[in-house]
Design a protein around this motif. Sequence first.
Motif, mmCIF file in Angstrom:
data_model
loop_
_atom_site.group_PDB
_atom_site.id
_atom_site.type_symbol
_atom_site.label_atom_id
_atom_site.label_comp_id
_atom_site.label_asym_id
_atom_site.label_seq_id
_atom_site.Cartn_x
_atom_site.Cartn_y
_atom_site.Cartn_z
ATOM 1 N N LEU A 157 0.999 -1.136 -0.001
ATOM 2 C CA LEU A 157 0.148 -0.016 0.145
ATOM 3 C C LEU A 157 0.693 1.218 -0.120
ATOM 4 N N ASP A 158 2.007 1.138 0.873
ATOM 5 C CA ASP A 158 2.840 2.191 0.872
ATOM 6 C C ASP A 158 3.402 2.457 -0.312
ATOM 7 N N SER A 159 3.794 1.476 -1.116
ATOM 8 C CA SER A 159 4.517 1.646 -2.422
ATOM 9 C C SER A 159 3.392 2.341 -3.453
ATOM 10 N N VAL A 160 2.222 2.078 -3.483
ATOM 11 C CA VAL A 160 1.376 2.396 -4.350
ATOM 12 C C VAL A 160 1.109 3.959 -4.263
ATOM 13 N N LEU A 161 1.027 4.358 -2.777
ATOM 14 C CA LEU A 161 1.029 5.535 -2.408
ATOM 15 C C LEU A 161 2.061 6.489 -2.817
ATOM 16 N N GLY A 162 3.459 5.817 -2.666
ATOM 17 C CA GLY A 162 4.546 6.639 -2.682
ATOM 18 C C GLY A 162 4.724 6.608 -4.737
ATOM 19 N N GLY A 163 4.089 5.816 -5.247
ATOM 20 C CA GLY A 163 4.219 5.872 -6.749
ATOM 21 C C GLY A 163 3.210 7.145 -7.156
ATOM 22 N N ILE A 201 1.667 1.820 -16.591
ATOM 23 C CA ILE A 201 1.802 0.290 -16.606
ATOM 24 C C ILE A 201 2.490 -0.029 -15.192
ATOM 25 N N PRO A 202 3.364 0.522 -14.781
ATOM 26 C CA PRO A 202 4.073 0.135 -13.425
ATOM 27 C C PRO A 202 3.007 0.112 -12.264
ATOM 28 N N ILE A 203 2.394 1.370 -12.213
ATOM 29 C CA ILE A 203 1.141 1.644 -11.257
ATOM 30 C C ILE A 203 0.283 0.648 -11.337
ATOM 31 N N THR A 204 -0.168 0.240 -12.675
ATOM 32 C CA THR A 204 -1.281 -0.561 -12.596
ATOM 33 C C THR A 204 -0.866 -2.026 -12.067
ATOM 34 N N LEU A 205 0.285 -2.511 -12.411
ATOM 35 C CA LEU A 205 1.067 -3.481 -11.962
ATOM 36 C C LEU A 205 1.029 -3.715 -10.207
ATOM 37 N N VAL A 206 1.292 -2.721 -9.865
ATOM 38 C CA VAL A 206 1.490 -2.357 -8.421
ATOM 39 C C VAL A 206 -0.023 -2.469 -7.622
ATOM 40 N N CYS A 207 -0.693 -1.846 -8.350
ATOM 41 C CA CYS A 207 -1.949 -1.896 -7.760
ATOM 42 C C CYS A 207 -2.777 -3.163 -7.976
ATOM 43 N N ILE A 208 -2.371 -3.948 -9.114
ATOM 44 C CA ILE A 208 -3.081 -5.470 -9.029
ATOM 45 C C ILE A 208 -2.798 -6.410 -7.814
ATOM 46 N N ILE A 209 -1.083 -5.895 -7.601
ATOM 47 C CA ILE A 209 -0.746 -7.019 -6.656
ATOM 48 C C ILE A 209 -1.154 -6.587 -5.295
ATOM 49 N N SER A 210 -1.054 -5.161 -4.972
ATOM 50 C CA SER A 210 -1.924 -4.735 -3.774
ATOM 51 C C SER A 210 -2.886 -5.073 -3.483
ATOM 52 N N GLY A 211 -3.920 -5.048 -4.718
ATOM 53 C CA GLY A 211 -5.250 -5.631 -4.153
ATOM 54 C C GLY A 211 -5.676 -6.852 -4.176
ATOM 55 N N PHE A 212 -4.561 -7.608 -4.522
ATOM 56 C CA PHE A 212 -4.526 -9.257 -4.288
ATOM 57 C C PHE A 212 -4.211 -9.434 -3.164
ATOM 58 N N PHE A 213 -3.204 -8.631 -2.611
ATOM 59 C CA PHE A 213 -2.673 -8.731 -1.020
ATOM 60 C C PHE A 213 -3.869 -8.304 -0.135
ATOM 61 N N LEU A 214 -4.461 -7.380 -0.321
ATOM 62 C CA LEU A 214 -5.403 -6.636 0.335
ATOM 63 C C LEU A 214 -6.710 -7.785 0.616
ATOM 64 N N SER A 215 -7.081 -8.052 -0.446
ATOM 65 C CA SER A 215 -8.428 -9.059 -0.408
ATOM 66 C C SER A 215 -7.963 -10.331 0.252
ATOM 67 N N PHE A 216 -6.592 -10.654 0.000
ATOM 68 C CA PHE A 216 -6.388 -12.138 0.320
ATOM 69 C C PHE A 216 -6.077 -11.934 1.926
ATOM 70 N N GLN A 217 -5.526 -11.094 2.364
ATOM 71 C CA GLN A 217 -5.337 -10.907 3.895
ATOM 72 C C GLN A 217 -6.667 -10.624 4.428
ATOM 73 N N LEU A 218 -7.490 -9.843 3.956
ATOM 74 C CA LEU A 218 -8.870 -9.674 4.325
ATOM 75 C C LEU A 218 -9.726 -11.023 4.654
ATOM 76 N N LYS A 219 -9.599 -11.811 3.595
ATOM 77 C CA LYS A 219 -10.326 -12.941 3.585
ATOM 78 C C LYS A 219 -9.802 -13.963 4.620
ATOM 79 N N VAL A 220 -8.225 -13.868 4.777
ATOM 80 C CA VAL A 220 -7.644 -14.741 5.591
ATOM 81 C C VAL A 220 -8.211 -14.500 7.065
ATOM 82 N N LEU A 221 -8.260 -13.045 7.340
ATOM 83 C CA LEU A 221 -8.547 -12.704 8.655
ATOM 84 C C LEU A 221 -10.285 -12.961 8.887
ATOM 85 N N ALA A 222 -10.889 -12.841 7.957
ATOM 86 C CA ALA A 222 -12.211 -12.776 8.075
ATOM 87 C C ALA A 222 -12.670 -14.182 8.389
ATOM 88 N N ASN A 223 -11.744 -15.123 7.735
ATOM 89 C CA ASN A 223 -12.019 -16.775 7.858
ATOM 90 C C ASN A 223 -11.712 -17.123 9.523
#
Lengths: 122, 238
Positions: A41-47, B7-29
């Motif tokens: 998240l920090d990286s996204v915001l940094g970007g 492109i780089p921002i999109t890439l980072v966003c995809i991975i961040s979104g993945f992490f985020l929802s994955f973590q949320l799901k794990v914690l919700a379970n």
Amino acid sequence: MTMWLLPILGLIIGVLVGSAVTFQIPLIYVKYMSIAVLASLDSVLGGIRSITESHFDGAVLLTGFFTNALLAALLAYLGDRLGVDLYYAAVFAFGVRLFHNLAAIRHQLLLQYRTKKNEQKR
Amino acid sequence: MKRKWVIPITLVCIISGFFLSFQLKVLANNNNTNPLSQKNTNLVMIINDLEEEIKNQENIIEKIRNDLSGLENRPIPGELQELQNQLKDARIVAGLTPVVGKGIIITIDDNKEGLKTNPNDDPNKYIVHYEHILNIVSELRVGNAEAISINGQRLITSSEIRCVGNVILINTTRIAPPFEITAIGSPKHLAEIVTNGELDIMQSLNYPITLQEADEVIIPAYKSGLQFRYAKPVKEAK
């Protein structure tokens, strides 16, 4: 503003993929995963910040993204093995940076908005 | 404006979104907000390992017992036959052999409906407690039940029925609702005694209960080992 659609779309795709996978990590590692989340998240915001300040560098962003997330999680894990709560240090560091980036983005956007308005007036 | 950053921002966003929802799901379970949860998972793992080990050992015991009974069943001449029969009878009384006969099957479960309709009420009023089972077992014994098992655990003289948090221990095995209590004895007699006792009380509290008289119920053998380390027979005066 249309160029912002792609990153937002990417975020949505990521969220969907993340909620679709059935793979589960052991509960013990959830803690380190949360640091990786914070770092990314920090990286996204940094970007975004570097875009607004117009000194964006794709290589810097991508390398920073992966090394930050991985190293932070690894360090926290190592800290737990050594009996030092590096976890909290990582949370603090990334938390501070997150808010800092957020503030910088706001400043920049506000600045751009004002200069545009002034130009229109003239 | 240059668009090299998309492109780089999109890439980072995809991975961040993945992490985020994955973590949320794990914690919700595992919405375990207990700060000791990490410790708990370790303890749970230890418990699971030990229970696995117990199961393995019980299998070994069962195998050895089978071998033993195979050896015992060989035809033996003379007096030994008499002893053999005595041993068999003693085994049945001790609960070391599976037995079959007429009996009853009682099932009881938590009063989930009641808890759903009164979510703010004390949940203790709606779950099956070990005392319920203890009372039913005592009543079955009064009714001359010759063998009793609960969720496949044979009750023998040393069996415990003990409350440990949200599960019940029987023969040091954790059992959870729904509980199935099987008893061998006179079906009519047993049914009468329990329906006039604990089951009546539980019925009035709206627990889901079934009682079934059966011509043939099978009750398994006690699985663990029996060991007397301290008790010794008293020497009879000659």
